[in-house]
Write a protein that holds these residues in place. Structure first.
Motif, short mmCIF file in Angstrom:
data_model
loop_
_atom_site.label_atom_id
_atom_site.label_comp_id
_atom_site.label_asym_id
_atom_site.label_seq_id
_atom_site.Cartn_x
_atom_site.Cartn_y
_atom_site.Cartn_z
N GLN A 52 0.79 -1.23 0.00
CA GLN A 52 0.00 0.00 0.00
C GLN A 52 0.82 1.29 0.00
OE1 GLN A 52 -3.47 -0.04 -0.30
NE2 GLN A 52 -2.89 -2.14 -0.76
N CYS A 53 1.92 1.32 0.71
CA CYS A 53 2.63 2.60 0.91
C CYS A 53 3.57 2.96 -0.24
CB CYS A 53 3.40 2.58 2.22
SG CYS A 53 4.86 1.53 2.23
N GLN A 54 4.00 1.99 -1.02
CA GLN A 54 4.93 2.20 -2.15
C GLN A 54 6.29 2.72 -1.68
OE1 GLN A 54 3.72 1.57 -5.63
NE2 GLN A 54 2.48 0.42 -4.20
N ARG A 55 6.66 2.43 -0.48
CA ARG A 55 7.96 2.91 0.03
C ARG A 55 9.06 1.87 -0.08
NH1 ARG A 55 6.60 6.26 5.41
NH2 ARG A 55 8.79 5.85 5.74
N CYS A 56 8.75 0.70 -0.59
CA CYS A 56 9.76 -0.35 -0.73
C CYS A 56 10.14 -0.56 -2.19
CB CYS A 56 9.22 -1.66 -0.14
SG CYS A 56 7.81 -2.31 -1.06
N LEU A 57 9.95 0.46 -3.00
CA LEU A 57 10.16 0.30 -4.43
C LEU A 57 11.62 0.03 -4.78
CD1 LEU A 57 7.88 3.16 -5.81
CD2 LEU A 57 7.36 0.72 -5.60
N VAL A 58 11.81 -0.95 -5.65
CA VAL A 58 13.11 -1.27 -6.23
C VAL A 58 12.88 -1.59 -7.70
CG1 VAL A 58 14.11 -2.16 -4.07
CG2 VAL A 58 12.90 -3.72 -5.62
N ARG A 59 13.94 -1.77 -8.45
CA ARG A 59 13.79 -2.20 -9.85
C ARG A 59 14.18 -3.67 -9.95
NH1 ARG A 59 12.81 1.87 -13.37
NH2 ARG A 59 13.47 3.93 -12.69
N ASP A 103 14.73 -6.39 -12.90
CA ASP A 103 14.91 -6.49 -14.36
C ASP A 103 14.44 -5.20 -15.05
OD1 ASP A 103 16.01 -9.01 -14.11
OD2 ASP A 103 14.11 -10.03 -14.44
N GLY A 104 14.74 -4.07 -14.41
CA GLY A 104 14.44 -2.76 -15.00
C GLY A 104 13.04 -2.24 -14.74
N ARG A 105 12.18 -3.05 -14.16
CA ARG A 105 10.80 -2.61 -13.89
C ARG A 105 10.63 -2.31 -12.41
NH1 ARG A 105 6.38 -6.24 -16.57
NH2 ARG A 105 5.25 -4.43 -15.88
N VAL A 106 9.93 -1.22 -12.11
CA VAL A 106 9.70 -0.84 -10.71
C VAL A 106 8.71 -1.83 -10.09
CG1 VAL A 106 8.84 0.96 -9.18
CG2 VAL A 106 10.19 1.57 -11.20
N GLN A 107 9.08 -2.34 -8.92
CA GLN A 107 8.26 -3.32 -8.21
C GLN A 107 8.20 -2.96 -6.73
OE1 GLN A 107 6.80 -6.02 -9.53
NE2 GLN A 107 7.80 -6.18 -11.51
N THR A 108 7.12 -3.35 -6.08
CA THR A 108 7.08 -3.27 -4.62
C THR A 108 7.77 -4.53 -4.10
OG1 THR A 108 4.87 -4.25 -4.70
CG2 THR A 108 5.01 -1.86 -4.40
N ALA A 109 8.86 -4.33 -3.39
CA ALA A 109 9.65 -5.48 -2.91
C ALA A 109 8.86 -6.35 -1.94
CB ALA A 109 10.93 -4.98 -2.24
N CYS A 110 7.91 -5.75 -1.22
CA CYS A 110 7.16 -6.53 -0.23
C CYS A 110 6.20 -7.52 -0.88
CB CYS A 110 6.41 -5.62 0.73
SG CYS A 110 5.10 -4.62 -0.02
N LEU A 111 5.78 -7.27 -2.12
CA LEU A 111 4.85 -8.16 -2.79
C LEU A 111 5.52 -9.04 -3.85
CD1 LEU A 111 1.71 -5.89 -3.32
CD2 LEU A 111 2.21 -7.50 -1.46
N TYR A 112 6.74 -8.73 -4.18
CA TYR A 112 7.41 -9.47 -5.25
C TYR A 112 8.08 -10.72 -4.70
CZ TYR A 112 10.01 -10.52 -9.42
OH TYR A 112 10.48 -11.16 -10.53
N VAL A 113 7.82 -11.85 -5.31
CA VAL A 113 8.45 -13.11 -4.93
C VAL A 113 9.39 -13.53 -6.05
CG1 VAL A 113 8.06 -15.53 -4.34
CG2 VAL A 113 6.45 -13.77 -3.55
N PRO A 114 10.69 -13.54 -5.79
CA PRO A 114 11.65 -13.89 -6.85
C PRO A 114 11.45 -15.32 -7.35
CG PRO A 114 12.76 -12.82 -5.01
CD PRO A 114 11.37 -13.12 -4.56
N ARG A 115 11.60 -15.50 -8.67
CA ARG A 115 11.52 -16.83 -9.29
C ARG A 115 12.91 -17.39 -9.54
NH1 ARG A 115 7.99 -13.54 -11.79
NH2 ARG A 115 9.44 -13.17 -13.47
N GLY A 116 13.91 -16.50 -9.51
CA GLY A 116 15.28 -16.89 -9.78
C GLY A 116 15.77 -16.25 -11.06
N GLY A 117 16.98 -15.74 -11.04
CA GLY A 117 17.58 -15.15 -12.23
C GLY A 117 17.35 -13.67 -12.40
#
Ligand code: FES
Length: 95
Positions: free
Chosen positions: A53-60, A62-76
């Motif tokens: 919700q807060c958008q304060r954990c943003l990282v890139r 593979d070049g795309r902005v993502q919320t790190a708290c909701l992103y689950v890495p698949r590998g690579g």
């Protein structure tokens, strides 16, 4: 040493690249949790809600902005933890 400790299984992992260095992440663990446990959270250290919700954990990722708290890495994936929106981090702001 990080203040955060992961409770995810260390047996089933995927590998991602964070700011140029490899990082093994427990499968199913959020990117934010992995970054905090590893002490490499960068801009994501400014997180607040951990529910997307807060958008304060943003990282890139593979070049795309993502919320790190909701992103689950698949590998690579390649992760850049510098602030994607150009904002100053709390420890960089003038008091
Ligand atoms: S911590 Fe709030 S959106 Fe990720």
């Amino acid at each position: 040493m990080s203040r955060y400790r992961s409770i995810a299984s260390a047996r089933d992992t995927v590998t991602i690249t964070v700011d140029g260095s490899p990082l093994r992440v427990a499968r199913g663990q959020s990117l934010l949790a992995a970054l905090l446990a590893n002490g490499t959270s960068g801009a994501a250290a400014d997180f607040h809600c951990a529910i997307g919700q807060c958008q304060r954990c943003l990282v890139r990722v593979d070049g795309r902005v993502q919320t790190a708290c909701l992103y689950v890495p698949r590998g690579g994936e390649t992760v850049d933890t510098s602030p994607p929106d150009g904002r100053a981090l709390p420890w960089e702001r003038a008091s």
